[in-house]
Motif scaffolding. Structure first.
Motif, PDB file in Angstrom:
ATOM      1  N   VAL A   1       0.878  -1.193   0.051  1.00  0.00           N
ATOM      2  CA  VAL A   1      -0.226   0.055  -0.141  1.00  0.00           C
ATOM      3  C   VAL A   1       0.837   1.193   0.011  1.00  0.00           C
ATOM      4  N   SER A   2       0.446   2.132  -0.925  1.00  0.00           N
ATOM      5  CA  SER A   2       1.266   3.582  -0.861  1.00  0.00           C
ATOM      6  C   SER A   2       0.625   4.524  -0.308  1.00  0.00           C
TER       7      SER A   2
ATOM      8  N   GLN B   1       5.418  13.639   0.695  1.00  0.00           N
ATOM      9  CA  GLN B   1       5.467  12.691   1.772  1.00  0.00           C
ATOM     10  C   GLN B   1       4.874  11.429   1.143  1.00  0.00           C
ATOM     11  N   LEU B   2       6.003  10.138   0.832  1.00  0.00           N
ATOM     12  CA  LEU B   2       5.595   9.150  -0.011  1.00  0.00           C
ATOM     13  C   LEU B   2       5.928   7.970   1.051  1.00  0.00           C
ATOM     14  N   TYR B   3       5.170   7.051   1.090  1.00  0.00           N
ATOM     15  CA  TYR B   3       5.602   5.888   1.753  1.00  0.00           C
ATOM     16  C   TYR B   3       4.912   4.706   1.048  1.00  0.00           C
ATOM     17  N   VAL B   4       5.503   3.365   1.231  1.00  0.00           N
ATOM     18  CA  VAL B   4       5.173   2.230   0.779  1.00  0.00           C
ATOM     19  C   VAL B   4       5.301   1.246   1.854  1.00  0.00           C
TER      20      VAL B   4
ATOM     21  N   THR C   1       2.497  -6.866   8.045  1.00  0.00           N
ATOM     22  CA  THR C   1       3.783  -6.854   8.600  1.00  0.00           C
ATOM     23  C   THR C   1       4.102  -5.763   9.255  1.00  0.00           C
ATOM     24  N   LYS C   2       3.618  -4.550   8.913  1.00  0.00           N
ATOM     25  CA  LYS C   2       4.059  -3.141   9.366  1.00  0.00           C
ATOM     26  C   LYS C   2       5.341  -2.631   8.826  1.00  0.00           C
ATOM     27  N   ARG C   3       6.143  -3.355   7.889  1.00  0.00           N
ATOM     28  CA  ARG C   3       7.344  -2.936   7.196  1.00  0.00           C
ATOM     29  C   ARG C   3       7.124  -2.019   6.222  1.00  0.00           C
ATOM     30  N   TRP C   4       8.028  -0.960   6.243  1.00  0.00           N
ATOM     31  CA  TRP C   4       7.320   0.280   5.343  1.00  0.00           C
ATOM     32  C   TRP C   4       8.928   0.933   4.869  1.00  0.00           C
TER      33      TRP C   4
ATOM     34  N   ASP D   1       4.404 -12.311   2.593  1.00  0.00           N
ATOM     35  CA  ASP D   1       5.865 -12.574   1.932  1.00  0.00           C
ATOM     36  C   ASP D   1       6.396 -11.391   0.980  1.00  0.00           C
ATOM     37  N   ILE D   2       5.712 -10.283   1.140  1.00  0.00           N
ATOM     38  CA  ILE D   2       6.365  -8.959   0.340  1.00  0.00           C
ATOM     39  C   ILE D   2       6.864  -7.887   1.348  1.00  0.00           C
ATOM     40  N   GLU D   3       7.875  -7.334   0.778  1.00  0.00           N
ATOM     41  CA  GLU D   3       8.244  -6.154   1.684  1.00  0.00           C
ATOM     42  C   GLU D   3       8.598  -5.020   0.523  1.00  0.00           C
ATOM     43  N   PRO D   4       8.404  -3.613   1.158  1.00  0.00           N
ATOM     44  CA  PRO D   4       8.666  -2.630   0.285  1.00  0.00           C
ATOM     45  C   PRO D   4       9.858  -2.263  -0.192  1.00  0.00           C
TER      46      PRO D   4
END
Length: 423
Positions: A153-154, A163-166, A171-174, A420-423
């Motif tokens: 999610v972006s 300010q942009l985040y992915v 998992t709360k990883r960003w 299974d996915i990380e930004p």
């Protein structure tokens, strides 16, 4: 066929173990907090189940147990990790999470904000028909731009749009991205993201639109793309449109960026009946086939609003159908799929469901993934789900969100829950 049957039988057994563990208080609910209590009335002989669970659990080797656990819904995987140390070690291992990529995609969840000011809310699981309390990472306000694809999610802030985040909301990883190039402040912006499932690399697009000074009918539009593989922003196009401006709706589908544009021309003091249009830009070839307006695609009917989404690499639009004599007033909601630059109607919302929203505004929230479409009124917490395969409409389980004051607004977005996915 025998192997599949065994998998199903053991999966049912695993669910029984997790249900018993959940009921006796062994489950750690820090990650997913169910809003309703677990009902154990269906299990009459828990003592025998525990004994059977222990014996069969000893027999199963790690690789087979890991394979079976991978077929469970994400919420059940979290619960499985709380049954015992062995299971927790399996579902927490990087090997298990990597192997999840070979499993069929999960059905999307829908996250509904519970506040107009705070980025808190609940996520709805349409498979287990449950709501879970989830704390989102990175986002500071519900009015931020949101886009999702294949578990990522972006977010982009609605003020400076810098300010942009992915992130992975499960998992709360960003990861924080650099500021996109182009206009520092734009009047309108549209955000989209597309994940390559084979490599997990992703592309993120921002379409900016700003009025040309002292000329209301002309708008500068620019397209900026971020590629996670190179971690670089690139400006693909800058062009001035006459009579049209960009907006806040876009999606990437099949390597093509689609976005809605809006008429700025009035006739006799009023806008034309069909105020919306669709533009397309091929990201892979860096081309729109000439001037951008040459890719213009008309709407299937006068719309009050349009919501674009990628469903299995097909461009789908959910739109508010305007009245014939007053196109700015909504009379219904339709769903269309784009085929060779022509819209094909897939469904119209039955009137009883349309009335079920109460007073629905001319604009509303809608997003989809895989074969499910979620529709939500900004004025209430009711959530309607449409299954594209079964052509079936149904309401979600009652939302835990309550309306605290008359002008409270609701919004949300859907995403695929993945570990299974990380930004």
């Amino acid at each position: 066929m025998i192997y599949i049957s065994v998998i199903r039988d053991v999966e049912i057994f695993l669910q029984i173990i997790m249900d018993v563990a959940w009921d006796i208080g062994k489950v750690d609910d820090d990650l997913l907090k169910e809003t309703d209590e677990f009902d154990s009335s269906d299990h009459s002989d828990e003592g025998n189940q525990d004994a059977f669970a222990v014996s069969l659990d000893i027999v199963l080797p790690d690789d087979l147990l890991e394979r079976i656990l991978s077929f469970l819904p994400v919420a059940s995987i979290f619960r499985a990790g709380s049954v015992c140390r062995r299971w927790h070690g399996i579902v927490s291992s990087k090997r298990f999470q990597r192997n999840l990529s070979h499993v069929l995609p999960q059905k999307p969840w829908y996250f509904m904000f519970t506040s107009s000011h705070e980025p808190c809310g609940y996520a709805y699981d349409p498979i287990l028909k449950k709501w879970y309390g989830i704390d989102l990472a990175c986002i500071e306000s519900p009015n931020w731009f949101v886009a999702s694809s294949s578990g990522l999610v972006s977010f982009m802030d609605n003020d400076s749009r810098s300010q942009l985040y992915v992130c992975n909301p499960i998992t709360k990883r960003w990861r924080k991205l650099g500021e996109p190039p182009g206009l520092k402040f734009s009047d309108y912006s549209a955000l989209a993201i597309s994940v390559d499932r084979s490599s997990n690399y992703y592309k993120l697009s921002v379409v900016k639109s700003k009025q040309v000074p002292d000329n209301f009918s002309q708008w500068e539009l620019s397209i900026h793309i971020y590629e996670s593989k190179s971690m670089v922003w690139t400006t693909f196009l800058t062009e001035v449109l006459a009579g049209w401006r960009g907006g806040d709706e876009s999606v990437i589908c099949g390597g093509v960026l689609y976005f809605l544009i809006y008429s700025t021309v009035t006739r006799g003091g009023r806008h034309p009946d069909n105020r919306h249009g669709l533009m397309m830009y091929d990201i892979s070839t860096h081309s729109s086939g000439g001037p951008l307006l040459r890719s213009f695609i008309s709407m299937p009917c006068p719309l009050t609003c349009g919501r674009l989404m990628n469903l299995r690499d097909k461009l789908v639009m959910v739109g508010g159908i305007g009245k014939h004599d007053k196109p700015g007033i909504i009379k219904g909601i339709g769903i269309w799929v784009l085929h060779d630059k022509e819209w094909q109607e897939m469904a119209k919302m039955p009137h009883k469901f349309f009335q079920g929203f109460g007073e629905i505004d001319d604009v509303f929230a809608s997003s989809g993934y895989d074969d499910l479409i979620f529709i939500q009124s900004y004025g209430g917490p009711a959530l309607l789900v449409f299954d594209m395969n079964q052509k079936q409409w149904r309401w979600s389980q009652r939302s835990p969100v309550t309306k605290r004051f008359p002008l409270q607004l609701y919004s949300g977005f859907c995403f695929e829950p993945r570990l299974d996915i990380e930004p």
